[in-house]
Enzyme design. Structure first.
Site, short mmCIF file in Angstrom:
data_model
loop_
_atom_site.label_atom_id
_atom_site.label_comp_id
_atom_site.label_asym_id
_atom_site.label_seq_id
_atom_site.Cartn_x
_atom_site.Cartn_y
_atom_site.Cartn_z
N ASP A 22 -54.92 2.95 55.07
CA ASP A 22 -54.96 2.84 53.61
C ASP A 22 -54.14 3.94 52.94
O ASP A 22 -53.82 3.85 51.75
CB ASP A 22 -56.41 2.90 53.09
N GLN A 26 -63.71 -0.23 54.14
CA GLN A 26 -63.60 -1.06 52.93
C GLN A 26 -64.36 -0.42 51.78
O GLN A 26 -65.55 -0.16 51.88
CB GLN A 26 -64.14 -2.47 53.21
N LYS A 42 -57.56 -9.37 55.67
CA LYS A 42 -56.98 -8.41 56.61
C LYS A 42 -57.00 -8.97 58.03
O LYS A 42 -56.04 -8.83 58.79
CB LYS A 42 -57.72 -7.08 56.53
#
Length: 197
Positions: free
Chosen positions: A128, A105, A61
């Site tokens: 997300d 995460q 990322k």
């Protein structure tokens, strides 16, 4: 069966498409920054603990953000952090106007509530696309989520880039996870496919 009736397979090259998308995004970000010189888009990724697989994803990322011109910050928290302390970090980031996207995460240690964490992220910063508000908008044709789940969106982008029409087709999605299966099924449904999950 005559040759003209035989089906042919097409290999969908995700790496090539990924490079194209990153190049296009890099141009869009550069143009946006040119038109808004005081604005710097920023993504913050929170990692609880030191799982090696999570660390790999965080590095990917960070690299992607760097390639397209987005500022990236990695916040590493201890695996014994308590929910209330994590909530304090999330509240601070949610309310920071210089931060435009948040990722926590996953997975997180068992003593933390993934559901609580996902719903603690401001939907407008939930890159997300896991927040119930974003998933809810995805399930409706009349509205759009602030963000879509990235892996399902990548699947749809592959289909679009290869000019594979899904309208009127039967689509089978194997798995119904909140992260991939269910969102990709909703996206295919929104493109007028008949979806079996």
């Amino acid at each position: 069966m005559p040759d003209s009736d035989q089906l042919t397979a097409v290999r969908l090259d995700g790496k090539v498409i990924s490079e194209q998308v990153r190049s296009e995004l890099s141009q869009k970000v550069a143009e946006f920054k040119k038109n808004h010189p005081t604005f710097t888009p920023k993504l913050v990724a929170i990692q609880v603990g030191e799982r090696s697989d999570s660390s790999v994803y965080i590095r990917q990322k960070s690299k992607a953000c760097n390639e397209i011109g987005i500022s990236f910050e990695h916040i590493q928290l201890p695996d014994d952090i308590q929910q209330a302390e994590l909530d304090t970090h999330l509240d601070k980031i949610n309310n920071d106007p210089t931060i435009h996207g948040i990722i926590v995460q996953l997975p997180v240690p068992d003593h933390l509530s993934t559901k609580h964490i996902v719903h603690s992220i401001c939907p407008e910063k939930d890159v997300d696309g896991f927040h119930a508000e974003n998933i809810g908008h995805l399930s409706k044709r009349a509205t759009e989520p602030f963000f879509n789940s990235c892996t399902p969106m990548g699947c749809i982008e592959l289909l679009k880039r290869y000019d594979i029409a899904v309208a009127g087709k039967n689509a089978v999605v194997v798995g119904r996870s909140d992260i991939v299966g269910s969102p990709v099924a909703m996206m295919l449904n929104n493109l007028d496919a008949t979806v079996t999950l």
